[in-house]
Design an enzyme around this catalytic site. Structure first.
Site, PDB file in Angstrom:
ATOM      1  N   ASP A   1      32.739  31.490  69.919  1.00 31.19           N
ATOM      2  CA  ASP A   1      31.885  32.302  68.560  1.00 31.19           C
ATOM      3  C   ASP A   1      31.517  31.156  67.600  1.00 31.19           C
ATOM      4  OD1 ASP A   1      31.759  34.690  69.343  1.00 31.19           O
ATOM      5  OD2 ASP A   1      33.541  35.413  68.193  1.00 31.19           O
TER       6      ASP A   1
ATOM      7  N   SER B   1      41.219  42.737  67.853  1.00 32.90           N
ATOM      8  CA  SER B   1      41.050  41.341  67.777  1.00 32.90           C
ATOM      9  C   SER B   1      42.394  40.889  66.793  1.00 32.90           C
ATOM     10  CB  SER B   1      39.918  40.846  67.258  1.00 32.90           C
ATOM     11  OG  SER B   1      38.719  41.049  68.166  1.00 32.90           O
TER      12      SER B   1
ATOM     13  N   ASP C   1      27.990  49.883  34.520  1.00 34.69           N
ATOM     14  CA  ASP C   1      26.697  49.416  35.064  1.00 34.69           C
ATOM     15  C   ASP C   1      27.249  48.499  35.935  1.00 34.69           C
ATOM     16  OD1 ASP C   1      24.591  51.398  34.124  1.00 34.69           O
ATOM     17  OD2 ASP C   1      24.934  50.202  32.224  1.00 34.69           O
TER      18      ASP C   1
ATOM     19  N   GLU D   1      35.532  44.061  54.008  1.00 36.02           N
ATOM     20  CA  GLU D   1      36.647  43.156  53.787  1.00 36.02           C
ATOM     21  C   GLU D   1      37.113  43.043  52.638  1.00 36.02           C
ATOM     22  OE1 GLU D   1      33.996  42.000  55.598  1.00 36.02           O
ATOM     23  OE2 GLU D   1      34.571  41.782  57.525  1.00 36.02           O
TER      24      GLU D   1
ATOM     25  N   HIS E   1      36.323  44.401  30.549  1.00 38.73           N
ATOM     26  CA  HIS E   1      35.758  43.731  29.289  1.00 38.73           C
ATOM     27  C   HIS E   1      35.950  44.766  28.193  1.00 38.73           C
ATOM     28  CE1 HIS E   1      32.175  45.530  30.975  1.00 38.73           C
ATOM     29  NE2 HIS E   1      31.842  45.759  29.724  1.00 38.73           N
TER      30      HIS E   1
ATOM     31  N   HIS F   1      32.275  31.238  62.601  1.00 40.48           N
ATOM     32  CA  HIS F   1      33.451  32.121  62.723  1.00 40.48           C
ATOM     33  C   HIS F   1      34.650  31.163  62.777  1.00 40.48           C
ATOM     34  CE1 HIS F   1      30.932  35.451  63.614  1.00 40.48           C
ATOM     35  NE2 HIS F   1      31.796  36.114  63.970  1.00 40.48           N
TER      36      HIS F   1
ATOM     37  N   HIS G   1      27.297  44.085  23.091  1.00 37.06           N
ATOM     38  CA  HIS G   1      28.183  44.212  24.156  1.00 37.06           C
ATOM     39  C   HIS G   1      29.414  43.215  24.139  1.00 37.06           C
ATOM     40  CE1 HIS G   1      29.603  43.255  28.259  1.00 37.06           C
ATOM     41  NE2 HIS G   1      29.507  41.955  28.188  1.00 37.06           N
TER      42      HIS G   1
ATOM     43  N   HIS H   1      34.508  42.717  23.300  1.00 31.50           N
ATOM     44  CA  HIS H   1      33.615  43.616  23.510  1.00 31.50           C
ATOM     45  C   HIS H   1      33.622  45.062  22.804  1.00 31.50           C
ATOM     46  CE1 HIS H   1      34.273  40.582  26.711  1.00 31.50           C
ATOM     47  NE2 HIS H   1      32.817  40.802  26.904  1.00 31.50           N
TER      48      HIS H   1
HETATM   49  C1  LIG Z   1      31.962  39.846  38.779  1.00 36.19           C
HETATM   50  C2  LIG Z   1      31.727  39.689  37.389  1.00 36.19           C
HETATM   51  N1  LIG Z   1      30.490  39.057  37.250  1.00 36.19           N
HETATM   52  C3  LIG Z   1      30.160  38.994  35.994  1.00 36.19           C
HETATM   53  C4  LIG Z   1      31.004  39.259  35.060  1.00 36.19           C
HETATM   54  C5  LIG Z   1      30.478  39.021  33.419  1.00 36.19           C
HETATM   55  N2  LIG Z   1      30.090  40.265  32.706  1.00 36.19           N
HETATM   56  C6  LIG Z   1      30.989  41.161  32.148  1.00 36.19           C
HETATM   57  S1  LIG Z   1      30.506  42.434  31.579  1.00 36.19           S
HETATM   58  C7  LIG Z   1      28.947  42.248  32.314  1.00 36.19           C
HETATM   59  C8  LIG Z   1      27.886  43.285  32.398  1.00 36.19           C
HETATM   60  C9  LIG Z   1      27.962  44.136  31.340  1.00 36.19           C
HETATM   61  O1  LIG Z   1      27.296  45.157  31.487  1.00 36.19           O
HETATM   62  P1  LIG Z   1      27.894  46.701  31.786  1.00 36.19           P
HETATM   63  O2  LIG Z   1      28.845  46.656  33.057  1.00 36.19           O
HETATM   64  O3  LIG Z   1      26.960  47.764  31.840  1.00 36.19           O
HETATM   65  O4  LIG Z   1      29.085  46.895  30.416  1.00 36.19           O
HETATM   66  P2  LIG Z   1      28.663  47.124  29.196  1.00 36.19           P
HETATM   67  O5  LIG Z   1      27.418  46.271  28.518  1.00 36.19           O
HETATM   68  O6  LIG Z   1      28.086  48.690  29.212  1.00 36.19           O
HETATM   69  O7  LIG Z   1      29.702  47.036  28.324  1.00 36.19           O
HETATM   70  C10 LIG Z   1      29.075  41.198  33.073  1.00 36.19           C
HETATM   71  C11 LIG Z   1      28.099  40.353  33.850  1.00 36.19           C
HETATM   72  C12 LIG Z   1      32.139  40.082  35.456  1.00 36.19           C
HETATM   73  N3  LIG Z   1      33.052  40.216  34.415  1.00 36.19           N
HETATM   74  N4  LIG Z   1      32.640  40.203  36.452  1.00 36.19           N
END
Ligand SMILES: Cc1ncc(C[n+]2csc(CCOP(=O)(O)OP(=O)(O)O)c2C)c(N)n1
Length: 664
Positions: free
Chosen positions: A470, A385, A158, A412, A71, A474, A262, A31
């Site tokens: 419950d 609990s 994001d 959680e 990533h 649960h 990306h 990436h």
């Molecule tokens: C919980 C989770 N869901 C999905 C992914 C797969 N995934 C990796 S990066 C990404 C989104 C990329 O967008 P952003 O976070 O804005 O990173 P950028 O494109 O700016 O590098 C996704 C869906 C992941 N790593 N973790």
């Protein structure tokens, strides 16, 4: 505030960009977009603010940096290399994403020194960082600002902020006023599918402010704006979000600002164009001397702070120093632990308790918590609990970070991730509670704890249909099996007060393994009445009630079903069928036990019966495919628990019938 000329800054940041695109190109995967876009943010942070010493990656009072958007791992690998960490050589950068490299696809703290936590599942990093910042405040309250005084910085994308866990994390951090937590948001408006606006229109500034944070938006390519925002954040009485507007793959001629950068290599032509745009004329993996020098100077910046800290530590009162060092190493005070457990077992032998194992756990905590000051408890709003708060444990709050019990709220997932961060920070052993059925709500963080090898302890009560009225929403049925499926996780299901104390001891001693203690809501008889100095749960299973004579039937059970097995044993004996009962408080420890122990425990009775008020999955490895299993194969139901056990056929009579039908 340290200042760095713009031309120098740009070359330092471009070194990150070049390393990222070249390493991804070489690996043919990865990436490049995020490291290239966030290079200015990272350069300002590492060259002007972050307190760290590459020669001592685990220095206790270093600032923590968490790359939540895992990533973008080449960002942190480039930083570690450039600032002079031994772990990441230029050759390791060339081996990005290859087997046994120090530069795996996503950052793994157990592989690469300088990486503080394992990230990749989006949202985990920011939530883990909350735990680090919490542990920092607690340790500062306990040992003083001379020894503990650092920040936790997060780079979040994001995706991190879209994941639900981030909401739990920021709400908790805001509530606890964790002002040493600073989140740098790589606000590039791009995700994998394209523009963020395809799926999101949240105003992150307002969102964080609503959670009690300071929040600001800046140009993420303006070093002075980044520096000013960080300097301001350091003075805040609240955690801070700095939304840094950036362009993904900054510098790339056609892919900058596009989702195309990306998660795939830019390609030779695009890389050549980027080099031109950035004025970077150096060959792949070549870092010019002037740039390396600047970066190494940034890496050396923390040396003075580190040695000043060493001085303060050496001048601290010897007892405080020894205790601080012990806790940061994660060593247990053996004498205190052994003493607390022995005393506990002595009391239980003298006055047996027929109580639910959740109460037994509270009883154990009553001895352990005073003996082990590093234990930090909590619950996701089920304190009464889960019984995780023994008498006298004070609340850890913004008003008193020295408290030891965290009200995590109904969060959680955020709780489990924060616990990971606390354990990673060091100095504390986090434990906390929720219902076993909600393990699903915490699972991604539990999985990471297991992967990282972190000692966190999850008390999970109401562990079967035995919780009664419950009902099936649960009542866990598949959760034990699902948790047992996670490598390097100990799932304990003690059968009485004594086993509960022993399982607590084992969980605390498991330095590199998280634990789940599955505990009952309903009362159980104390089966272990003898004075046992030895921890009989240590091998995960043992014969708790021997047969009279040569056993023809072996009954294997866990938790609440062990007493049921003992009842069945008596009925079978009355029919002249010698039967033994084996308790299996922990499958994982049992499968790890020496072969001779396992053979002895399994025994050679003609009929093997497994009893657990849960699904069969996993039991064949104990009773074999031909063994009888008495348990659940559907969801539960809402009713008083004794009726449920009858309704679902989990009774001593059912065991007797199944065993005798196999014998005849
Ligand atoms: C919980 C989770 N869901 C999905 C992914 C797969 N995934 C990796 S990066 C990404 C989104 C990329 O967008 P952003 O976070 O804005 O990173 P950028 O494109 O700016 O590098 C996704 C869906 C992941 N790593 N973790």
């Amino acid at each position: 505030m340290l200042s760095i000329p713009r031309t120098v800054h740009d070359r330092m940041a471009n070194a990150i960009r070049a390393l990222a695109m070249d390493a991804v190109e070489q690996a043919k995967s990865g990436h490049p977009g995020l490291p290239m876009g966030a290079a200015d943010i990272a350069t300002v942070l590492f060259s002007r603010f972050l307190k760290f010493d590459p020669a001592h990656p685990t220095w206790a009072d270093r600032d923590r940096f968490v790359l939540s958007a895992g990533h973008g791992s080449m960002l942190i690998y480039a930083l570690l290399h450039l600032t002079g960490y031994e772990s990441v050589t230029i050759d390791e950068l060339k081996r990005f994403r290859q087997l046994h490299s120090k530069t795996p696809g996503h950052p793994e703290n157990f592989i690469t020194q300088g990486v503080e936590t394992t990230t990749g599942p989006l949202g985990q990093g920011i939530a883990t960082a909350v735990g680090m910042a919490l542990a920092e405040r607690h340790m500062a309250a306990t040992f003083g600002g001379d020894l503990v005084d650092h920040h936790t910085y997060v780079l979040a994308s994001d995706g991190d902020l879209m994941e639900g866990i981030s909401q739990e994390a920021i709400a908790l951090a805001g509530h606890l006023k964790l002002n040493r937590l600073i989140v740098l948001f790589d606000d590039n408006g791009i995700t994998i599918d394209g523009a963020l606006s395809l799926a999101d229109s949240v105003d992150q500034i307002k969102r964080f402010e609503a959670a009690g944070w300071a929040a600001t938006r800046i140009d993420g390519h303006d070093p002075e704006a980044i520096a000013a925002a960080i300097a301001e954040a350091q003075k805040s009485d609240r955690p801070t979000l700095i939304a840094c507007r950036t362009t993904i793959a900054y510098g790339a001629p056609t892919k900058a600002g596009s989702e195309k950068s990306h998660g795939s290599p830019l390609g030779a032509e695009e890389i050549a164009g980027t080099r031109k745009n950035l004025g970077w004329e150096h060959a792949p993996f070549e870092i010019p001397g002037d740039v390396l020098e600047q970066w190494r100077a940034a890496g050396a910046r923390g040396k003075a702070a580190h040695s000043a800290w060493n001085d303060r530590l050496s001048k601290a009162a010897p007892d405080a120093r020894a205790e601080f060092e012990r806790r940061m190493r994660g060593d247990l005070d053996e004498a205190r632990l052994a003493g607390a457990v022995a005393e506990l077992k002595e009391k239980l032998a003298a006055a047996p308790q027929n109580v639910a194992t959740r109460n037994a756990s509270e009883f154990a905590l009553g001895a352990l918590v005073p003996a082990l000051p590093e234990m930090i408890g909590g619950s996701a709003d089920l304190t009464g609990s889960n019984n995780t708060r023994p008498k006298g444990m004070t609340t850890l709050s913004a008003a008193d970070y020295g408290g030891r019990f965290v009200n995590y709220g109904i969060r959680e997932h955020g709780m489990a991730a924060a616990m990971n961060g606390m354990a990673l920070h060091g100095g504390v052993i986090p434990y906390s509670g929720t219902f076993l059925v909600f393990a699903d709500y915490a699972r991604p963080a539990i999985r990471l704890a297991a992967l990282m090898g972190e000692r966190v302890i999850h008390v999970m009560t109401h562990d079967s249909i035995g919780l009664g009225e419950d009902g099936p929403t649960h009542q866990p049925v598949e959760h034990l099996a699902a948790l047992r499926a996670i490598p390097n996780l100990l799932v304990f299901r003690p059968c009485d007060t004594v086993e509960t104390a022993e399982c607590w001891e084992l969980a605390l001693r498991a330095r590199k393994t998280p634990s789940v203690l599955a505990l009952t809501r309903q009362a159980l008889p104390q089966l272990r009445l003898a004075r046992d100095a030895e921890n009989r749960c240590a091998h995960g299973a043992y014969e708790i009630s021997p047969a009279e004579g040569q056993a023809r039937v072996s009954l294997f059970a866990t938790g609440s079903e062990v007493s049921l097995a003992v009842e069945a044993q008596k009925l079978l004996a009355a029919r002249g069928i010698p039967t033994r009962v084996v308790s299996i408080p922990c499958f994982e420890l049992f499968f790890d036990a020496p072969e001779s122990v396992r053979r002895n425990v399994i025994g050679d009775a003609a009929v093997k019966v497994g009893i657990e008020a849960a699904v069969r999955l996993g039991w064949d490895s104990v009773i074999g495919p031909d063994g009888v299993f008495i348990g659940m194969s559907t969801f539960g139901a809402s009713a008083p628990y004794k009726e449920l056990y009858k309704h679902f056929g989990i009774t001593a009579e059912a065991v007797v019938e199944a065993a005798t039908s196999r014998l005849s």
